[in-house]
Design an enzyme around this catalytic site. Structure first.
Site, PDB file in Angstrom:
ATOM      1  N   SER A 189     -11.991 -27.418  82.197  1.00  0.00           N
ATOM      2  CA  SER A 189     -12.593 -28.373  81.276  1.00  0.00           C
ATOM      3  C   SER A 189     -12.272 -29.808  81.729  1.00  0.00           C
ATOM      4  CB  SER A 189     -12.109 -28.086  79.850  1.00  0.00           C
ATOM      5  OG  SER A 189     -12.922 -28.741  78.896  1.00  0.00           O
ATOM      6  N   ASP A 248     -16.698 -22.715  78.222  1.00  0.00           N
ATOM      7  CA  ASP A 248     -15.459 -23.402  78.580  1.00  0.00           C
ATOM      8  C   ASP A 248     -14.416 -22.429  79.141  1.00  0.00           C
ATOM      9  OD1 ASP A 248     -12.775 -24.740  78.162  1.00  0.00           O
ATOM     10  OD2 ASP A 248     -14.063 -26.309  77.360  1.00  0.00           O
TER      11      ASP A 248
END
Length: 359
Positions: A58, A216
């Protein structure tokens, strides 16, 4: 099981006496990734530390890609410039010196965070009732313009630090780690794809031809440590942690409850890997494994839990220039404290007591 990356070709050998070679593991956490920016900015000034490999998720993936591309393209100074450009794109003002000066006179960080939290309930309520898919063909990932600016030729080069980017395969629920020539704009966007905010990123596996949606990487590896255990990489893994491991008290308000759920969820994969590291270290110490059968990993951590406990999941979504500037400086300060206390430990001792952590 997650597909383990093949042995990485980048060895990045020692070039000077007394150089400490390390691996970096960079957590995700939205705008809080500016803390990692500060850590890396300070680390790049310490020429006795050499970065061999980077694993990021991320915001950690964005930081890792900027760091790796800059180092490969032009060394430490270029890496600092590339990180600066990234966070200017993410919301920092163009002249960080002015913003840093202004930050000395603004409200305390906790006050700023509280003001942001107070303004967010309405937006949060809308987010729970809508989907990023309601935009249909008009949807655009707001991070795309930032991520497209990376130098992918430098990222795919054979010299420089190895780079590993973690994502979550939505179909299988498993982690997938991309490296080197496989790292693209879509891979980095996937690593930072929170499904409440962004549409899943579609990536095709060239070996199988199957196209899968990705979310993610923090759900399955925040960040993944196992790619750093390959024998050509050094023993030391320095984790830059931006999600507090501990938060005292019992969460009671809806926001406090959701915030702590977020922190626990995004730390769970890291804690599982750290427990496995300690298990292997115990086996090695007790001579229950053949010599050299497993790597004796030395774990270190750079964090500022006091700062992060003043913030919340809300401030992760708001890249305020004031907060970005303060978090960068907090990251530099945390890196200074780490180097002062533990530079001599690198290559010799772990500075995180995993037995105590899991005792």
């Amino acid at each position: 099981m997650a597909k383990r990356p093949q042995t990485h070709p980048k060895t990045h050998p020692k070039t000077r006496k007394n150089v400490k070679r390390i691996n970096l593991a960079l957590q995700g956490g939205g705008a809080h990734g500016a803390f990692t920016w500060g850590v890396l900015d300070r680390l790049l000034e310490h020429e006795e530390v050499e970065i061999a490999a980077i694993s990021g998720t991320s915001a950690g993936a964005l930081n890792g890609a900027a760091l790796a591309a800059g180092l490969t393209r032009g060394g430490r100074d270029e890496a600092k410039k590339t990180l600066d450009a990234l966070w200017e794109d993410m919301g920092a003002v163009s002249d960080m010196r002015l913003d840093a000066w202004m930050s000395q006179f603004g409200p305390a960080t906790a006050v700023v965070a509280g003001m942001m939290r107070a303004s967010m309930p309405f937006l949060d309520s809308i987010a729970t009732l809508t989907s990023p898919y309601v935009y249909g063909p008009f949807y655009q990932n707001p991070l795309a313009a930032v991520v497209e600016n990376f130098d992918y030729e430098a990222l795919c080069a054979t010299d420089g630090p190895a780079l590993f980017i973690s994502t979550t395969n939505v179909r299988t629920g498993k982690i997938r780690v991309f490296t080197d020539g496989d790292v693209t704009t879509d891979v980095i966007l996937a690593s930072a794809c929170l499904p409440e905010l962004f549409q899943a990123v579609q990536i095709t596996d060239p070996e199988t031809g199957i196209t899968d949606p990705y979310w993610d990487g923090g759900y399955t590896g925040n960040p993944a440590l196992f790619p750093l255990f390959e024998p050509q990489f050094p023993q030391d893994v320095v984790i830059v942690n931006i999600n507090p491991l501990e938060r005292p008290g019992t969460p009671k308000s809806p926001e406090e409850i959701q915030n702590r759920i977020n922190e626990i969820s995004f730390n769970s994969s890291l804690l599982r890997e750290l427990r496995a590291v300690q298990f292997v270290r115990d086996l090695i110490a007790e001579h229950r494994l053949p010599e050299g059968a497993m790597k004796d990993v030395l774990v270190h951590m750079i964090a500022d839990d006091d700062l992060m406990r003043e913030l919340s999941a809300t401030t992760k979504m708001v890249p305020s220039p004031l907060l970005l500037s303060r978090m960068k400086e907090a990251g530099r300060d945390a890196c200074d404290r780490f180097l002062a206390a533990h530079f001599d430990d690198l290559g010799t001792n772990a500075s995180v007591d995993l037995q105590q952590m899991f005792g």
